[in-house]
Design an enzyme around this catalytic site. Sequence first.
Site, PDB file in Angstrom:
ATOM      1  N   ASN A   1       0.814  -1.216   0.000  1.00 54.83           N
ATOM      2  CA  ASN A   1       0.000   0.000   0.000  1.00 54.83           C
ATOM      3  C   ASN A   1       0.847   1.266   0.000  1.00 54.83           C
ATOM      4  O   ASN A   1       0.327   2.369   0.184  1.00 54.83           O
ATOM      5  CB  ASN A   1      -0.935   0.008   1.207  1.00 54.83           C
ATOM      6  CG  ASN A   1      -1.990  -1.079   1.115  1.00 54.83           C
ATOM      7  OD1 ASN A   1      -2.505  -1.356   0.038  1.00 54.83           O
ATOM      8  ND2 ASN A   1      -2.289  -1.718   2.233  1.00 54.83           N
TER       9      ASN A   1
ATOM     10  N   HIS B   1       2.989   2.438   2.135  1.00 58.97           N
ATOM     11  CA  HIS B   1       3.312   3.133   3.376  1.00 58.97           C
ATOM     12  C   HIS B   1       4.131   2.202   4.260  1.00 58.97           C
ATOM     13  O   HIS B   1       4.145   0.976   4.076  1.00 58.97           O
ATOM     14  CB  HIS B   1       2.064   3.665   4.098  1.00 58.97           C
ATOM     15  CG  HIS B   1       1.174   2.605   4.664  1.00 58.97           C
ATOM     16  ND1 HIS B   1      -0.086   2.378   4.214  1.00 58.97           N
ATOM     17  CD2 HIS B   1       1.369   1.729   5.674  1.00 58.97           C
ATOM     18  CE1 HIS B   1      -0.645   1.412   4.894  1.00 58.97           C
ATOM     19  NE2 HIS B   1       0.219   0.994   5.790  1.00 58.97           N
TER      20      HIS B   1
ATOM     21  N   CYS C   1       3.900   7.590   7.420  1.00 59.51           N
ATOM     22  CA  CYS C   1       5.054   8.282   6.835  1.00 59.51           C
ATOM     23  C   CYS C   1       5.435   7.583   5.540  1.00 59.51           C
ATOM     24  O   CYS C   1       5.184   6.382   5.366  1.00 59.51           O
ATOM     25  CB  CYS C   1       6.234   8.305   7.810  1.00 59.51           C
ATOM     26  SG  CYS C   1       6.980   6.711   8.142  1.00 59.51           S
TER      27      CYS C   1
END
Length: 420
Positions: free
Chosen positions: A317, A319, A354
């Site tokens: 995904n 991330h 992040c």
Amino acid sequence: MVATAATSSFFPVTSSPDSSDSKNKKLGSGSTNLGGIKLKQSASSVSLQVKANAQAPPKINGTSVVTSPLESFKNEDGASSPPARTFINQLPDWSMLLAAITTMFLAAEKQWMMLDWKPRRSDMLIDPFGIGRIVQDGLVFRQNFGIRSYEIGADRTASIETLMNHLQETAINHCKSAGLLGEGFGATPEMCKKNLIWVVTRMQVVFDRYPTWGDVVQVDTWASASGKNGMRRDWLVSDSKTGEILTRATSVWVMMNKVTRRLSKIPEEVRGEIEPFFMNSDPVVAEDSRKLVKLDESTAEHVRKGLTPRWSDLDVNQHVNNVKYIGWILESAPLAVLESHELSSMTLEYRRECGRDSVLQSLTTVSDSDVGDLANVGEIECQHLLRLEEGSEIVRGRTQWRPKYAKSFGSVGQIPAESA
């Protein structure tokens, strides 16, 4: 005579007109009278002499050359006769058919051995292929993991990252076994249509005892509802041989749009997919309702700067994997704590994600304890914060530590029975 008959059966020789004439000429002596035709002796002698010369072996430079037997089977036109038809060379070629039958038999035997596989010792892995299975009325997923040599740390016990990866792996495999896995990473088919993914917002983990190299752990996981727009997932990790509870964990998940990166409500189509697999039970770990402390550079005792994600830290995904956050949090833990104590529990709150270009800081403070005198200290509690360099919070956390090799591991949980 027998040798001649056997030879003729494999190498039949057709008689030539010359040879039959020779036989006729050899009958009788002198002149022969056949049907009024009188043959002279001289003509017969000449014919025999010509035949003898024709059958004489050729010579090259005065040396006789021996010809092969196959050359004697040539007819007058010089063409070779077809090979002799015998019982052996008339049989079909069974080699290809035999090879195919053998391959099919070996493949079937292998499949049968896999289905009928049984452990020879009681301490062997019950789930030898690690694929897991659905138990307890289809609501609980169970999978076994062996602790490998590269998954243990300096204390000869499984690392935190290893145990957390087991939790994540069983959660994904549960969705797959239940038929809820779409094209996304843990997303259902309806979630994929709407570009939705699951993200964890809170996690509590209690480590009662750490497994060691060679141990086989059994991980049970199940899902429940959490409010109107959340899902709770629980795990219970035990020793597959003794049944001793090793780790207990509970977590809360919500949906996020992977395009806008914003949280989303659970659509009714998705709710219809997942609710049949929800288990009506209490969390396996009692909720720690204490507020997590916000740290900054003025209140933190230990700071680790310059932490950056690697490409391998990203999931599908795009991330950072939530297990990686735990490793970054512990980067700022004091070395004295790591050497004398082991992690007994942790509570994490995930504030935001992040990316791969982020630069992070890890902050830690030890509560009500002198780090320099840890040999005489029992339980230790630490406060943590993982943030971006510009100040945005990523994860807040609280960890509790016990002296290494402590005998008291806290209460033991059980797989909950679904309540009415």
